[in-house]
Design a protein around this motif. Structure first.
Motif, PDB file in Angstrom:
ATOM      1  N   LEU A 175      38.980  27.969  39.725  1.00  0.00           N
ATOM      2  CA  LEU A 175      37.630  27.910  40.994  1.00  0.00           C
ATOM      3  C   LEU A 175      38.514  27.106  42.702  1.00  0.00           C
ATOM      4  N   ALA A 176      39.580  26.829  42.610  1.00  0.00           N
ATOM      5  CA  ALA A 176      40.840  26.747  43.347  1.00  0.00           C
ATOM      6  C   ALA A 176      41.252  28.196  44.093  1.00  0.00           C
ATOM      7  N   ALA A 177      41.285  29.187  43.531  1.00  0.00           N
ATOM      8  CA  ALA A 177      42.069  30.015  44.212  1.00  0.00           C
ATOM      9  C   ALA A 177      40.763  30.691  44.769  1.00  0.00           C
ATOM     10  N   GLY A 178      39.379  30.234  43.885  1.00  0.00           N
ATOM     11  CA  GLY A 178      38.729  31.260  45.258  1.00  0.00           C
ATOM     12  C   GLY A 178      36.524  30.970  44.624  1.00  0.00           C
ATOM     13  N   PRO A 179      35.641  31.531  44.980  1.00  0.00           N
ATOM     14  CA  PRO A 179      33.914  31.213  43.545  1.00  0.00           C
ATOM     15  C   PRO A 179      34.563  32.552  43.080  1.00  0.00           C
ATOM     16  N   GLU A 180      33.461  31.424  41.788  1.00  0.00           N
ATOM     17  CA  GLU A 180      32.617  32.370  40.429  1.00  0.00           C
ATOM     18  C   GLU A 180      32.916  33.825  40.472  1.00  0.00           C
ATOM     19  N   SER A 181      32.264  34.441  41.805  1.00  0.00           N
ATOM     20  CA  SER A 181      31.889  35.167  41.960  1.00  0.00           C
ATOM     21  C   SER A 181      33.205  36.256  42.522  1.00  0.00           C
ATOM     22  N   GLU A 182      34.188  35.919  42.246  1.00  0.00           N
ATOM     23  CA  GLU A 182      35.437  36.767  42.670  1.00  0.00           C
ATOM     24  C   GLU A 182      35.944  36.674  41.767  1.00  0.00           C
ATOM     25  N   LEU A 183      35.341  36.060  40.642  1.00  0.00           N
ATOM     26  CA  LEU A 183      36.630  36.249  39.307  1.00  0.00           C
ATOM     27  C   LEU A 183      36.028  37.858  38.640  1.00  0.00           C
ATOM     28  N   PRO A 184      37.050  38.730  37.699  1.00  0.00           N
ATOM     29  CA  PRO A 184      37.560  39.671  37.238  1.00  0.00           C
ATOM     30  C   PRO A 184      36.163  39.464  36.694  1.00  0.00           C
TER      31      PRO A 184
ATOM     32  N   ILE B 244      33.875  28.522  30.664  1.00  0.00           N
ATOM     33  CA  ILE B 244      33.498  28.129  31.704  1.00  0.00           C
ATOM     34  C   ILE B 244      36.304  28.753  31.965  1.00  0.00           C
ATOM     35  N   ALA B 245      36.764  27.574  31.748  1.00  0.00           N
ATOM     36  CA  ALA B 245      37.989  28.470  31.405  1.00  0.00           C
ATOM     37  C   ALA B 245      37.931  30.002  31.608  1.00  0.00           C
ATOM     38  N   PHE B 246      37.193  30.775  30.317  1.00  0.00           N
ATOM     39  CA  PHE B 246      37.466  32.258  30.291  1.00  0.00           C
ATOM     40  C   PHE B 246      37.001  33.059  31.577  1.00  0.00           C
ATOM     41  N   ALA B 247      36.307  32.213  31.304  1.00  0.00           N
ATOM     42  CA  ALA B 247      34.902  33.186  32.420  1.00  0.00           C
ATOM     43  C   ALA B 247      34.255  34.168  31.555  1.00  0.00           C
ATOM     44  N   ILE B 248      33.780  33.802  30.243  1.00  0.00           N
ATOM     45  CA  ILE B 248      33.414  34.568  30.036  1.00  0.00           C
ATOM     46  C   ILE B 248      31.813  33.959  29.036  1.00  0.00           C
ATOM     47  N   PRO B 249      31.449  34.952  28.546  1.00  0.00           N
ATOM     48  CA  PRO B 249      30.158  34.157  28.036  1.00  0.00           C
ATOM     49  C   PRO B 249      30.561  33.719  26.426  1.00  0.00           C
TER      50      PRO B 249
ATOM     51  N   LEU C 298      33.694  42.148  29.446  1.00  0.00           N
ATOM     52  CA  LEU C 298      33.601  44.195  30.030  1.00  0.00           C
ATOM     53  C   LEU C 298      34.059  43.912  30.742  1.00  0.00           C
ATOM     54  N   HIS C 299      35.790  42.937  31.469  1.00  0.00           N
ATOM     55  CA  HIS C 299      36.326  43.168  32.430  1.00  0.00           C
ATOM     56  C   HIS C 299      37.545  44.116  31.403  1.00  0.00           C
ATOM     57  N   GLU C 300      38.318  44.159  32.806  1.00  0.00           N
ATOM     58  CA  GLU C 300      39.474  45.115  32.624  1.00  0.00           C
ATOM     59  C   GLU C 300      40.493  44.628  30.787  1.00  0.00           C
ATOM     60  N   SER C 301      40.609  43.773  31.029  1.00  0.00           N
ATOM     61  CA  SER C 301      41.515  42.836  30.187  1.00  0.00           C
ATOM     62  C   SER C 301      40.906  42.155  29.144  1.00  0.00           C
ATOM     63  N   ALA C 302      39.593  42.077  28.699  1.00  0.00           N
ATOM     64  CA  ALA C 302      38.831  41.125  28.063  1.00  0.00           C
ATOM     65  C   ALA C 302      39.320  41.667  26.420  1.00  0.00           C
TER      66      ALA C 302
ATOM     67  N   ILE D 111      33.686  37.894  35.700  1.00  0.00           N
ATOM     68  CA  ILE D 111      32.782  37.493  36.060  1.00  0.00           C
ATOM     69  C   ILE D 111      31.627  39.009  36.226  1.00  0.00           C
ATOM     70  N   GLN D 112      32.624  39.784  37.990  1.00  0.00           N
ATOM     71  CA  GLN D 112      32.259  41.328  38.441  1.00  0.00           C
ATOM     72  C   GLN D 112      32.036  41.944  37.291  1.00  0.00           C
ATOM     73  N   ALA D 113      32.789  41.779  36.217  1.00  0.00           N
ATOM     74  CA  ALA D 113      32.097  43.414  35.471  1.00  0.00           C
ATOM     75  C   ALA D 113      30.646  43.094  34.580  1.00  0.00           C
ATOM     76  N   TRP D 114      30.009  41.517  34.439  1.00  0.00           N
ATOM     77  CA  TRP D 114      29.136  40.964  34.170  1.00  0.00           C
ATOM     78  C   TRP D 114      28.293  41.552  34.678  1.00  0.00           C
ATOM     79  N   ARG D 115      28.937  41.085  36.311  1.00  0.00           N
ATOM     80  CA  ARG D 115      27.305  41.659  37.331  1.00  0.00           C
ATOM     81  C   ARG D 115      27.110  42.589  37.461  1.00  0.00           C
ATOM     82  N   ARG D 116      28.075  43.622  37.197  1.00  0.00           N
ATOM     83  CA  ARG D 116      28.451  45.110  36.946  1.00  0.00           C
ATOM     84  C   ARG D 116      27.670  45.866  36.017  1.00  0.00           C
ATOM     85  N   ALA D 117      27.056  44.651  35.216  1.00  0.00           N
ATOM     86  CA  ALA D 117      26.490  45.559  33.811  1.00  0.00           C
ATOM     87  C   ALA D 117      24.747  45.342  34.046  1.00  0.00           C
TER      88      ALA D 117
END
Length: 230
Positions: free
Chosen positions: A47-56, A107-112, A189-193, A58-64
């Motif tokens: 999270l120090a590098a940016g908000p959770e919404s920018e994590l790949p 939260i460490a992996f940003a994966i459900p 669902l992201h590229e390196s899933a 999370i972005q993949a789940w937002r698209r889903a």
């Protein structure tokens, strides 16, 4: 007993990578605090590098969610909600040693990462589109009926154990002090899933073994091999 995603889900979300395991011997009299803190530190670093919404992830789940007709900022996948709370408050509430551990890994992996009390499921359990007549028990004790077409975790008894896929679990199969056997499901669902889910399941296995007992071997499911036997 088995767990799977329906053919329709695999068709509509071909990037899906689910990881699944079954574990027994769970108790609530252990302290997973040090492990929780270790995974929380990883989340803090990300999270120090940016908000959770920018994590790949999370972005993949937002698209889903958008593909399911849901507003991604109104309905968030579980790790986005957890990361959002963690970013604002600096910690997550402690609920149960296993739930705390799964939330921290999530939260460490940003994966459900869903942990479900196996005794409360009318097996088999399938991630599928709702028919519209399933019952969902909220944590407040109310009964809801997911609309037809909503992605749910549904058992053979017509009970929904999660709504809007990875948005909200049910109070019916929530892990509690009496829970002994659990099904743990991670989905990405992201590229390196594929690599990330494999690493996540190895982390879950290691922590379960350290605090309780070695679980069944974790499996990463595919459209060609979609079923996990518990």
């Amino acid at each position: 007993m088995y767990f799977q995603h329906s053919a329709d889900i695999w068709r509509d979300f071909p990037a899906l990578v689910p990881g699944v395991l079954y574990a027994g011997g769970i108790t609530s009299d252990v302290s997973t605090g040090p492990a929780v803190d270790r995974f929380a530190a990883i989340a803090k670093s990300r999270l120090a590098a940016g908000p959770e919404s920018e994590l790949p992830e999370i972005q993949a789940w937002r698209r889903a969610f958008a593909a399911m007709g849901l507003k991604p900022t109104q309905y968030r996948c579980a790790p986005e909600s957890l990361l959002r709370r963690f970013r604002k408050e600096g910690s997550l509430p402690r609920l149960h040693p296993l739930v705390d551990l799964c939330n921290a890994i999530s939260i460490a992996f940003a994966i459900p990462v869903a942990a479900l009390d196996a005794a409360q499921i009318g097996w088999p359990l399938e991630v599928r589109y709702a028919a519209g007549d399933e019952d969902y028990l909220t944590f407040g004790g109310d009964i809801e009926h997911p609309a037809a077409g909503e992605v749910i975790f549904a058992d053979q008894a017509g009970q929904a154990h999660a709504r809007r896929w990875t948005n909200r679990q049910s109070g019916r199969s929530a892990v509690r002090g009496t829970t002994t056997n659990v099904l743990i499901v991670a989905e990405a669902l992201h590229e390196s899933a594929a690599a990330d889910v494999t690493e996540l399941m190895a982390a879950v296995t290691g922590e379960l073994t350290a605090f309780w007992a070695a679980p069944s071997p974790a499996a990463v499911l595919t459209a060609a091999a979609p079923r996990f036997a518990c």
